[in-house]
Enzyme design. Structure first.
Site, PDB file in Angstrom:
ATOM      1  N   ASP A  51       0.732  -5.793  -3.435  1.00 44.47           N
ATOM      2  CA  ASP A  51       0.475  -6.862  -2.479  1.00 44.47           C
ATOM      3  C   ASP A  51      -1.003  -7.221  -2.437  1.00 44.47           C
ATOM      4  O   ASP A  51      -1.860  -6.485  -2.940  1.00 44.47           O
ATOM      5  CB  ASP A  51       0.907  -6.423  -1.068  1.00 44.47           C
ATOM      6  CG  ASP A  51       2.410  -6.280  -0.927  1.00 44.47           C
ATOM      7  OD1 ASP A  51       3.139  -6.823  -1.775  1.00 44.47           O
ATOM      8  OD2 ASP A  51       2.843  -5.631   0.042  1.00 44.47           O
ATOM      9  N   TYR A 108       2.388   6.623  -4.528  1.00 40.87           N
ATOM     10  CA  TYR A 108       1.471   5.851  -3.697  1.00 40.87           C
ATOM     11  C   TYR A 108       0.826   6.766  -2.663  1.00 40.87           C
ATOM     12  O   TYR A 108       1.438   7.744  -2.206  1.00 40.87           O
ATOM     13  CB  TYR A 108       2.215   4.740  -2.949  1.00 40.87           C
ATOM     14  CG  TYR A 108       2.626   3.555  -3.787  1.00 40.87           C
ATOM     15  CD1 TYR A 108       1.868   2.385  -3.800  1.00 40.87           C
ATOM     16  CD2 TYR A 108       3.784   3.589  -4.558  1.00 40.87           C
ATOM     17  CE1 TYR A 108       2.252   1.289  -4.553  1.00 40.87           C
ATOM     18  CE2 TYR A 108       4.180   2.498  -5.318  1.00 40.87           C
ATOM     19  CZ  TYR A 108       3.409   1.350  -5.311  1.00 40.87           C
ATOM     20  OH  TYR A 108       3.798   0.268  -6.066  1.00 40.87           O
TER      21      TYR A 108
END
Length: 269
Positions: A51, A108
């Site tokens: 993103d 992540y």
């Protein structure tokens, strides 16, 4: 010939990895440099999307070209790239290996700091919270482990072929001062917005705004939280991509929060 590029980038100045109209992306920035340098149009196939504002301390893309990329080209390419994008390795691979489809696991990390710090504002997420119940957040995170349907925690579930993910690690850490929190999550795949939605809900659990039962009910019922909110993007890093044919170390320089604190894992008795 197919080449894998191992890179890192700081996402603060970009609208994510993927090229898009009227927005600066990491993909476009790299393709422009490679096309100019190699004197041909280059298209990069990335290992996934990130993103706007999200970072990556380990990212891979591949390109297909007819000519061999010589080792000495590594340094001039880095000089031409913006300072917030770096190439670490260029590796020739078999043509069947694919940057996105061949990845077996993705990791992540999400970083939180609880006091305002101008030097962390673009590499960690500020949440003014002094009494987060991190043990309760870890208890909620334990619900995520295994093969489950994460439809409730996806921005666009109908755009995916399916919404099942296999989560192999979901661990909170805290530093010795108690002012910094890290969440590490590893799985075979992730859905659009999934980690930031999960992170927001886990923070809500830690703030005692929602119960463990409510969090679990969303997961089991596949009903999204109402409202559906996302955690801040700047705390999120794509930290590691695993391939069966390639093993390269991620750069800590592009994820300084990993090494500047002594992290202690949160355990549930």
């Amino acid at each position: 010939m197919r080449y894998f590029f191992h890179i890192g980038y700081k996402g603060s100045s970009y609208r994510g990895w993927q090229k898009q109209v009227n927005a600066k992306s990491v993909q476009e920035s790299i393709e422009d440099v490679l096309s100019n340098f190699l004197k041909q149009e280059i298209h990069c196939i990335g290992c996934g999307r990130t993103d706007a504002g999200v970072h990556s301390s380990q990212y891979y893309f591949h390109i297909d070209i007819k000519e061999k990329i010589e080792d000495h080209l590594f340094f001039p390419l880095n000089r031409m790239l913006p300072p917030d994008i770096a190439i670490y390795h260029i590796t020739k691979v078999d043509h069947k290996n694919h940057a996105q489809n061949s990845a077996t696991e993705r990791t992540y990390n999400y970083f939180i700091h609880t006091r305002k710090n101008p030097f962390l504002s673009k590499i960690s997420a500020l949440y003014h919270i002094t009494d987060l119940d991190v043990k309760k957040m870890q208890e909620a995170a334990n619900y995520l482990l295994g093969k489950k349907d994460f439809r409730a925690f996806c921005k666009t579930p109908d755009r995916h072929n399916h919404t099942e993910c296999d989560i192999r690690k979901a661990q909170f850490y805290i530093d010795k001062t108690g002012k910094f929190i890290r969440f590490e999550i590893r799985g075979n795949r992730f859905l659009k917005g999934m980690i930031r939605i999960l992170m927001h809900e886990l923070i809500e659990v830690g703030k005692n705004k929602i119960t463990l039962q409510q969090f679990q009910n969303c997961l089991l019922s596949k009903t999204p939280p109402n409202p559906l909110n996302l955690a801040y993007p700047q705390g999120l890093y794509l930290s590691e991509i695993s391939y069966p044919f390639l093993k390269q170390q991620a750069s800590e320089e592009f994820c300084p929060m990993l090494k500047i604190h002594q992290w202690r894992a949160i355990k549930i008795n």
